[in-house]
Write a protein that holds these residues in place. Sequence first.
Motif, short mmCIF file in Angstrom:
data_model
loop_
_atom_site.label_atom_id
_atom_site.label_comp_id
_atom_site.label_asym_id
_atom_site.label_seq_id
_atom_site.Cartn_x
_atom_site.Cartn_y
_atom_site.Cartn_z
N LYS A 26 0.86 -1.19 0.00
CA LYS A 26 0.00 0.00 0.00
C LYS A 26 0.90 1.24 0.00
O LYS A 26 2.12 1.14 0.13
N ASP A 27 0.27 2.39 -0.10
CA ASP A 27 1.03 3.64 -0.19
C ASP A 27 1.89 3.90 1.04
O ASP A 27 2.92 4.59 0.94
N ASP A 28 1.47 3.39 2.21
CA ASP A 28 2.23 3.64 3.45
C ASP A 28 3.10 2.46 3.86
O ASP A 28 3.55 2.37 4.99
N GLU A 29 3.36 1.55 2.90
CA GLU A 29 4.12 0.34 3.21
C GLU A 29 5.41 0.26 2.39
O GLU A 29 5.60 0.97 1.41
N GLY A 73 6.29 2.50 -0.82
CA GLY A 73 5.03 3.18 -1.15
C GLY A 73 5.21 4.69 -1.24
O GLY A 73 6.11 5.26 -0.62
N LYS A 74 4.31 5.34 -1.95
CA LYS A 74 4.51 6.77 -2.24
C LYS A 74 4.38 7.67 -1.01
O LYS A 74 4.86 8.80 -1.02
N ASP A 75 3.76 7.17 0.06
CA ASP A 75 3.62 7.97 1.27
C ASP A 75 4.74 7.74 2.29
O ASP A 75 4.73 8.31 3.38
N VAL A 76 5.70 6.89 1.95
CA VAL A 76 6.81 6.59 2.86
C VAL A 76 8.00 7.47 2.48
O VAL A 76 8.49 7.42 1.35
N SER A 77 8.46 8.28 3.44
CA SER A 77 9.55 9.22 3.12
C SER A 77 10.89 8.82 3.75
O SER A 77 11.94 9.16 3.21
N HIS A 101 4.15 -1.86 7.21
CA HIS A 101 3.91 -0.42 7.36
C HIS A 101 5.24 0.30 7.61
O HIS A 101 6.09 -0.17 8.37
N GLU A 270 -1.04 2.82 14.57
CA GLU A 270 -0.44 4.01 15.18
C GLU A 270 0.26 3.67 16.49
O GLU A 270 1.35 4.19 16.78
#
Length: 325
Positions: A26-29, A73-77, A101, A270
């Motif tokens: 997923k985007d956050d993985e 994923g694209k949301d992981v920086s 995650h 979280e």
Amino acid sequence: MKAVVITTAGGPEVLQLQQVNDPEIKDDEILIKVEATALNRADTFQRNGSYPPPKGASPYLGLECSGTIQAVGKDVSRWKVGDQVCALLNGGGYAEKVAVHGGHVLPIPPGVSLKDAAGLPEVACTVWSTVFMMSRLSAGETFLVHGGSSGIGTFAIQIAKNKGATVLVTAGSEEKLAFCKKLGADVCINYKREDFVARAKEETGGKGVDVILDCIGASYLQRNLDSLNFDGRLFIIGFQGGAVTEIKLNTLLPKRLTVQGAALRPRSTENKAMVVSEVEKNVWPAVAAGKVKPIIYKSFPLSEAGEAHRLMESSEHIGKILLVP
């Protein structure tokens, strides 16, 4: 990819290495190419059908791993392809690849091999969240951990000593107790030969210990309460001795005792990320300094996952058991 599949609920023989689809991230993985995964007692319960994975989790076993990041994923920086990491998983570690995650990932501590780092995330997050974040063990206090030679126990001894506590352990053989002593345990109790309650009282001048980490549950509950000092804290993380029992409530009130319990896997995304962050901040420096080390007993190839489970269920091991793709 290849992964260990539970063909039906049952004994170690139901575990088979099969070809399965790669995980989708997923985007956050992130996607990790697994270097190693470590066994946990919960894996054996999932295998026999008594501990189903949470909704949305991987159907495959494995609650921690180490490896190299293959996709982000694209949301992981924070992480990038090629980073070597270890991670706390919802499942899926018994495989060549796993999705996790981004907030549940840790860097490999200096001085620890990529393979051995697989044995750190679950024990570090369990012990830090229960003994320190919730039970507030502090320097100068006394700490009793049952199953001192287990993966949890060997880690708990080291980090509690590093933080200035006096450590008591129980184990079932002189070999295991000798190993605990080498790791820094101050008092080693053979539970097959002596009463840990009497010994805990004796070693603390009659007061009792301040914090207990317990994986036994019902059969130890009253004795654990009897072993505690005023304002003592008992933390239960397992039920190897059963889940239902009676206690004398008049043990709790006069000594202002606290009884808590927790598991890592059911926590929210979280909450796990918060625990992982606290572990990196408070535990990783001790690992990097060589004060706390992963204790690895034996490694098996993924194809021998059943043999690894047999070893875990025999309780003959000391520390962690690894599986390597």
